[in-house]
Motif scaffolding. Structure first.
Motif, PDB file in Angstrom:
ATOM      1  N   MET A 162      46.041  23.437  31.083  1.00  0.00           N
ATOM      2  CA  MET A 162      45.585  22.192  31.292  1.00  0.00           C
ATOM      3  C   MET A 162      45.455  22.290  33.048  1.00  0.00           C
ATOM      4  O   MET A 162      46.050  21.743  33.728  1.00  0.00           O
ATOM      5  CB  MET A 162      46.674  21.281  30.948  1.00  0.00           C
ATOM      6  N   ALA A 163      44.117  22.882  33.783  1.00  0.00           N
ATOM      7  CA  ALA A 163      44.091  23.124  34.916  1.00  0.00           C
ATOM      8  C   ALA A 163      43.449  22.249  35.406  1.00  0.00           C
ATOM      9  O   ALA A 163      43.454  21.697  36.840  1.00  0.00           O
ATOM     10  CB  ALA A 163      43.544  24.268  35.169  1.00  0.00           C
ATOM     11  N   ILE A 174      53.235  26.539  20.836  1.00  0.00           N
ATOM     12  CA  ILE A 174      54.359  26.766  21.738  1.00  0.00           C
ATOM     13  C   ILE A 174      54.155  25.936  23.119  1.00  0.00           C
ATOM     14  O   ILE A 174      52.995  26.499  23.673  1.00  0.00           O
ATOM     15  CB  ILE A 174      54.731  27.921  22.025  1.00  0.00           C
ATOM     16  N   PRO A 175      54.713  24.783  23.418  1.00  0.00           N
ATOM     17  CA  PRO A 175      54.459  24.116  24.683  1.00  0.00           C
ATOM     18  C   PRO A 175      54.921  25.273  25.844  1.00  0.00           C
ATOM     19  O   PRO A 175      56.287  25.694  25.523  1.00  0.00           O
ATOM     20  CB  PRO A 175      55.218  22.762  24.705  1.00  0.00           C
ATOM     21  N   GLU A 176      54.271  25.508  26.844  1.00  0.00           N
ATOM     22  CA  GLU A 176      54.642  26.250  27.906  1.00  0.00           C
ATOM     23  C   GLU A 176      54.361  25.554  29.331  1.00  0.00           C
ATOM     24  O   GLU A 176      53.585  24.761  29.252  1.00  0.00           O
ATOM     25  CB  GLU A 176      54.032  27.726  27.889  1.00  0.00           C
ATOM     26  N   GLY A 177      55.169  26.148  30.226  1.00  0.00           N
ATOM     27  CA  GLY A 177      54.841  25.737  31.799  1.00  0.00           C
ATOM     28  C   GLY A 177      55.925  24.826  32.126  1.00  0.00           C
ATOM     29  O   GLY A 177      56.801  24.984  32.902  1.00  0.00           O
ATOM     30  N   SER A 200      61.050  20.888  23.485  1.00  0.00           N
ATOM     31  CA  SER A 200      61.741  22.030  24.447  1.00  0.00           C
ATOM     32  C   SER A 200      60.508  23.087  24.822  1.00  0.00           C
ATOM     33  O   SER A 200      59.719  23.277  23.897  1.00  0.00           O
ATOM     34  CB  SER A 200      62.674  22.649  23.923  1.00  0.00           C
ATOM     35  N   LEU A 201      60.374  23.534  25.964  1.00  0.00           N
ATOM     36  CA  LEU A 201      59.503  24.652  26.220  1.00  0.00           C
ATOM     37  C   LEU A 201      59.820  25.768  25.584  1.00  0.00           C
ATOM     38  O   LEU A 201      60.839  26.068  25.229  1.00  0.00           O
ATOM     39  CB  LEU A 201      59.325  24.900  27.580  1.00  0.00           C
ATOM     40  N   VAL A 230      49.401  25.078  26.476  1.00  0.00           N
ATOM     41  CA  VAL A 230      49.668  24.787  24.962  1.00  0.00           C
ATOM     42  C   VAL A 230      49.173  26.113  24.217  1.00  0.00           C
ATOM     43  O   VAL A 230      48.280  26.535  24.496  1.00  0.00           O
ATOM     44  CB  VAL A 230      48.966  23.766  24.098  1.00  0.00           C
ATOM     45  N   ASN A 231      50.029  27.051  23.580  1.00  0.00           N
ATOM     46  CA  ASN A 231      50.108  28.296  23.291  1.00  0.00           C
ATOM     47  C   ASN A 231      49.796  28.172  21.571  1.00  0.00           C
ATOM     48  O   ASN A 231      50.873  28.009  20.975  1.00  0.00           O
ATOM     49  CB  ASN A 231      51.087  29.271  23.662  1.00  0.00           C
TER      50      ASN A 231
END
Length: 273
Positions: free
Chosen positions: A47-48, A80-83, A173-174, A242-243
């Protein structure tokens, strides 16, 4: 579900985002290809900037999945939520199952499509927030009921009629695998039950639903589907990345059909003997 017809079962094993070989691989096209990173087993959408979209087809062009009474269509997506998270009340994750007569297999089409491509698309969608607290808005399910204007597929709220709110998707959770699931259950001639589930493993953390009675805001029940679209908004509450890990879409035949399939398998076994 052993009797299900698997339409798509993609875990991105080869890291090729644009190759289509159903049911095990489906090309993914993005509104901003530069924000998509693919490696074996992962499709990462960053999400840049503003909202980002990805879409994929699970049925050949011109041959949508047509549900009959007693049949289901189930989409299950692991991610997987990341960042990082920023928590607010907005609904930033949207996805849905749709049909449109024009398939667009290319990047950069946003969620309006090319040459009026998706403005008249029909289907159902859900909205929820990816949040690490309980401040997020409740999940909700909507039916696309305004297909006459120039409304983007997932970006225009006024193109949908929503059911009452469901649960909140909270305390995430990330770097944790979660599952989103949409179930289309065509229960009777004038009854389509649409259910959204958010899971961790086999545990349902939140859900929302819509009952389409065939006259929902003046539109008939939708029974044809051929593509899935995600829309992630660059708003507070969004995960930075979002992975996506896998997408599985199954068509569940009506009970009579399943019985015939079982009988056919039994007869085949006896014939071999």
């Amino acid at each position: 579900i052993s009797s299900a017809v698997v339409l798509l079962d993609d875990n991105f094993a080869d890291g090729d985002r644009t190759n289509t070989d159903l049911p095990y691989e489906s090309g993914f096209w993005a509104s901003s290809a530069g924000d998509v990173t693919t490696t074996a087993g992962n499709v990462r959408l960053a999400m840049a900037g503003s909202s980002r979209r990805m879409h994929t087809y699970f049925a050949p062009d011109g041959s949508p999945v047509s549900l009959g009474v007693g049949e289901k269509l189930i989409a299950t997506i692991d991610f997987i939520p990341e960042g990082g998270f920023v928590d607010v009340t907005s609904r930033n994750f949207r996805f849905g199952l749709f049909y449109d007569s024009v398939q667009m297999a290319q990047d950069g089409v946003g969620d309006s499509g090319l040459s009026n491509g998706w403005y008249d698309a029909t289907g159902y969608m859900t909205q929820f927030s990816l949040s690490s607290s309980d401040t997020s808005a409740n999940a909700r399910v909507g039916k696309r009921t305004n297909t006459e204007g120039t409304y983007s597929l997932l970006g225009t709220d006024s193109a949908y009629t929503y059911a009452p709110n469901g649960d909140k998707v909270t305390d995430l959770s990330l770097d944790t695998v979660y599952t989103v699931q949409m179930i289309l259950d065509y229960q009777a001639a004038n009854l389509m039950q649409v259910t959204f589930n958010f899971l961790q493993g086999s545990s349902i953390l939140a859900s929302a639903s819509l009952t389409d009675d065939g006259a929902f805001d003046g539109k008939p029940i939708y029974t044809d589907f051929d593509f899935l679209m995600f829309r992630l908004s660059k708003v507070d509450g969004a995960a930075e990345v979002v992975n996506f890990q896998s997408i599985n879409i199954q068509h569940i035949p009506e009970p009579a059909t399943m019985a015939l399939l079982g009988l056919g398998g039994l007869l085949a076994i006896r014939k071999k003997r």
